[in-house]
Design an enzyme around this catalytic site. Structure first.
Site, PDB file in Angstrom:
ATOM      1  N   ASN B  98      27.782  41.398  13.229  1.00 41.63           N
ATOM      2  CA  ASN B  98      26.777  41.363  12.170  1.00 41.63           C
ATOM      3  C   ASN B  98      27.335  41.721  10.801  1.00 41.63           C
ATOM      4  O   ASN B  98      26.596  42.132   9.903  1.00 41.63           O
ATOM      5  CB  ASN B  98      25.610  42.291  12.533  1.00 41.63           C
ATOM      6  CG  ASN B  98      25.039  41.979  13.903  1.00 41.63           C
ATOM      7  OD1 ASN B  98      25.099  42.808  14.814  1.00 41.63           O
ATOM      8  ND2 ASN B  98      24.527  40.769  14.073  1.00 41.63           N
ATOM      9  N   ILE B 105      26.281  43.045   5.462  1.00 38.75           N
ATOM     10  CA  ILE B 105      25.757  43.502   6.746  1.00 38.75           C
ATOM     11  C   ILE B 105      24.413  42.842   7.008  1.00 38.75           C
ATOM     12  O   ILE B 105      23.569  42.768   6.107  1.00 38.75           O
ATOM     13  CB  ILE B 105      25.558  45.036   6.745  1.00 38.75           C
ATOM     14  CG1 ILE B 105      26.845  45.733   6.311  1.00 38.75           C
ATOM     15  CG2 ILE B 105      25.110  45.531   8.112  1.00 38.75           C
ATOM     16  CD1 ILE B 105      26.649  47.184   5.943  1.00 38.75           C
ATOM     17  N   CYS B 106      24.232  42.357   8.230  1.00 36.48           N
ATOM     18  CA  CYS B 106      22.919  41.817   8.608  1.00 36.48           C
ATOM     19  C   CYS B 106      22.205  42.870   9.449  1.00 36.48           C
ATOM     20  O   CYS B 106      22.530  43.067  10.622  1.00 36.48           O
ATOM     21  CB  CYS B 106      23.083  40.519   9.390  1.00 36.48           C
ATOM     22  SG  CYS B 106      21.510  39.814   9.879  1.00 36.48           S
ATOM     23  N   LEU B 107      21.278  43.576   8.835  1.00 29.62           N
ATOM     24  CA  LEU B 107      20.561  44.653   9.523  1.00 29.62           C
ATOM     25  C   LEU B 107      19.112  44.629   9.036  1.00 29.62           C
ATOM     26  O   LEU B 107      18.859  44.708   7.830  1.00 29.62           O
ATOM     27  CB  LEU B 107      21.233  46.004   9.218  1.00 29.62           C
ATOM     28  CG  LEU B 107      20.668  47.232   9.905  1.00 29.62           C
ATOM     29  CD1 LEU B 107      20.721  47.101  11.425  1.00 29.62           C
ATOM     30  CD2 LEU B 107      21.425  48.487   9.480  1.00 29.62           C
TER      31      LEU B 107
END
Ligand code: ZN
Ligand code: ZN
Lengths: 208, 170
Positions: B98, B105-107
């Site tokens: 991610n 960041i993919c969050l």
């Protein structure tokens, strides 16, 4: 060294719990020396008699409390709800929340301070149900919500004028009109004026 | 009518000035909380005099392929923080499903699930958790997502990635 920091890999849920613990352990006391506040129903905003806003982390000013029991400054909560009009949720617990169902808190002496309506945005009023009191003009219904609604459906000009009026009225458009607030008197008067202009325009359209 | 608009403008200006003050006040509060917490797992500190830019450090969670590693991140706070999420990126090259090659960041809690009660500490703890528990369904780094099931291989790539970026930067 706090034990809860050692097992950091607990997923987002444990991150949230860690955050709650962290909030409980502010006010300058080392977390290790104090017992953890009771679990999920723990007092996340209140310790040693402090009432801190969940958003600005400062003592809540113009305090309001949500139905889910979370405390905010009214300006902080208002801005939070304004930034996401499609998802009106409590930033702490994600419960549904709206500008109209929060309760203002008046501490001792707070009524002597500046009128909250002087500050933008106005804080919702405490509920003070009034006895039924309909004057004859009220029944006639000019400027009354129901009349405006039914008129607006069929009549293009009124909608046009109404939206023009809203643009002119400016920055904080979108909050619902609150009855019995003097600030709205002028707006109500203007909307009546526009209503009559719209009526005249309709007549002119029909005659032409 | 004109008078009303003018007073509202004045109020808007006052609100804006108050905002800049309250944002830095909240960030100072958070800084204090982080320093008080004394956590060795995550830490953060303003990058120079600008309180709107921080450098964070996250330790690789124990029992994961990242154990023993330490990752630096940059945090940039918007003027309307905490009503909008900060921009958080990995500064240290991070091989993770991610995280993309630029450190983005993919969050979800930093995007659509952002909440004004998130704090620097809670965000860094969440990022630390993400290291050990990637979401392989929507990867930014497909190679990492595909390799995740092969943990020894994955660990090798994590270290390779780190070493390669260190060599490139020197
Ligand atoms: Zn507040
Ligand atoms: Zn709540």
């Amino acid at each position: 060294m706090r034990p809860d920091d050692a097992d950091g890999a607990g997923g987002p849920r444990s991150a949230k719990e860690a955050e709650v613990r962290q909030r409980n352990s502010k006010d300058g006391e080392p977390a290790a020396t104090e017992p953890e506040v009771e679990g999920a129903t723990g007092t996340t905003t209140q310790q040693d008699g402090h009432f801190e806003c969940n958003i600005c982390l400062d003592t809540a000013k113009d305090a309001v409390v949500s139905r889910c029991g979370h405390l905010f400054c009214w300006p902080c909560l208002y801005q939070w709800l304004e930034t996401r009009p499609n998802r009106q949720t409590c930033p702490v617990c994600k419960a549904g929340i709206s500008k109209d169902n929060v309760i203002p808190l008046y501490g001792r002496g707070s009524t002597n301070q500046q009128d909250p309506r002087e500050k933008l945005p106005p804080r919702p009023q405490g509920e003070r149900p009034e006895p039924e009191n309909h004057g004859p003009f009220h029944n006639f219904g000019i400027g009354d919500g129901g009349f405006q609604m039914s008129f607006g459906i069929g009549a293009f000009p009124f909608g046009f004028f109404a939206s023009t009026f809203n643009i002119g009225n400016g920055q904080f458009g979108g909050h619902p009109p609150r009855p019995n607030v003097p600030q709205n008197a002028e707006e109500q008067f203007l909307s009546k004026v526009f209503l009559w202009v719209a009526v005249l325009f309709m007549f002119w359209l029909l005659m032409a | 009518m004109t008078a009303t608009v003018q007073t509202k403008d004045k109020r808007v200006n006052q609100t804006k000035r108050k905002d800049a003050h309250s944002v830095s006040k909240r960030l100072q509060q958070e800084l204090m909380t982080i320093m008080m917490s004394g956590s060795s797992e995550v830490s953060a500190f303003p990058d120079g005099d600008n309180i709107f830019k921080w450098i964070g450090t996250v330790k690789g969670p124990k029992g994961t392929v990242y154990e023993g590693l330490s990752y630096k991140l940059t945090l940039e706070f918007p003027a309307d923080y905490p009503f909008s999420a900060p921009t958080i990126k990995f500064k240290t090259a991070c091989f993770h499903p991610n995280v993309d090659e630029h450190g983005n960041i993919c969050l979800d809690i930093l995007k659509e699930k952002w909440s004004a009660v998130q704090s620097v500490h809670s965000m860094l703890v969440s990022i630390q958790s993400l290291l050990g528990e990637p979401n392989n369904d929507s990867p930014l780094n497909t190679l990492a997502a595909e390799t995740w099931c092969n943990q020894p291989k994955f660990k090798e790539l994590v270290h390779q990635f780190l070493k390669k970026s260190k060599d490139e930067s020197t």
